[in-house]
Scaffold this active site. Sequence first.
Site, PDB file in Angstrom:
ATOM      1  CB  VAL A  98      -0.948   0.003   1.224  1.00 34.06           C
ATOM      2  CG1 VAL A  98      -0.160   0.010   2.529  1.00 34.06           C
ATOM      3  CG2 VAL A  98      -1.915   1.193   1.182  1.00 34.06           C
ATOM      4  CE1 TYR A 100      -2.808  10.757   0.772  1.00 28.04           C
ATOM      5  CE2 TYR A 100      -0.553  11.571   0.798  1.00 28.04           C
ATOM      6  CZ  TYR A 100      -1.908  11.812   0.771  1.00 28.04           C
ATOM      7  OH  TYR A 100      -2.377  13.098   0.738  1.00 28.04           O
ATOM      8  N   GLY A 164       6.470   1.438  -8.055  1.00 25.03           N
ATOM      9  CA  GLY A 164       5.668   0.239  -8.269  1.00 25.03           C
ATOM     10  C   GLY A 164       5.268   0.182  -9.726  1.00 25.03           C
ATOM     11  CG  LEU A 176       8.835   7.821 -10.498  1.00 24.68           C
ATOM     12  CD1 LEU A 176       8.878   9.187  -9.802  1.00 24.68           C
ATOM     13  CD2 LEU A 176      10.140   7.559 -11.221  1.00 24.68           C
ATOM     14  CB  CYS A 193       6.476   0.372   0.759  1.00 27.42           C
ATOM     15  SG  CYS A 193       6.283   1.810  -0.309  1.00 27.42           S
TER      16      CYS A 193
END
Length: 271
Positions: A98, A100, A164, A176, A193
């Site tokens: 995960v 943000y 990711g 990124l 992360c």
Amino acid sequence: MHILSHATYRINLELCRCECFNLYEQQVPYGQAWAWQKSVVNKKKTLIERNEDCPDSLFVLQHRLVYTLGTASSEQFLNFDVKDSPFDIYRTERVGEVTYHGPGQIVMYPLMNLRNHKMDLHSYLRSLEEVIIRALSKTFCIKASRLEGLAGVWHGDQKLAAIGIRVSQWITYHGLELNVTTDLTPFRSIVPCGLRDYQVGSVRGLLKEFQSSADCKRARLPDPDDGQLLDITCKSLIQEFSEVFQVRINYEAISRLESLERICRPFGRGN
């Protein structure tokens, strides 16, 4: 007027073309940017099937407040009930846990045809990190680095940028994020992360540390406002992206994407 020499002009023409949609001043909803990416990827696959020229693409933008999870992300890294999330949540195709996205964070989505480059995903990831490391070093004297075994870019134990990606038929998407002037508070509601023993940092936060330190060289750095800092960082990232990947940046209008947006299926909230 700056005039390129014949030799420089010839070299520039030989670089792979990269169409750049620079929307960094806008807060683009995550679902819309995700739809654009998938549409462009599908278009690139069609071009490749037809044996036609398939240039690279790059989206640069900010997102509205959102949490995103990778394809195999665990909800144990959410510090809230997923049914009562403070922001929208999307589960995507990218790797990783995960993270943000929000205002003050520059997001870069390279949609690269790796046939034009090196068909090596490890090398591609390291190149994305190199873009950020160079931009922070050259522009702000921030000594950023990699941590062995972990993706992203760090300053000490502070993670400044997360990466990711997804690759389909050697076409990359996702990308990124770099915290520039980001309010880091929303990161407290997740384990970013999936890394419990590290902090999240920002360019603005580090510059404030440098200005209050005894490091005279860093203390003499200019103190731009948030808008200027985002602008400076964005330009530096695009410049370093061009150099690291050896591409010629062609800026494109967002109207180029309107027809693609119309044929995209809607992406709703959910995981």
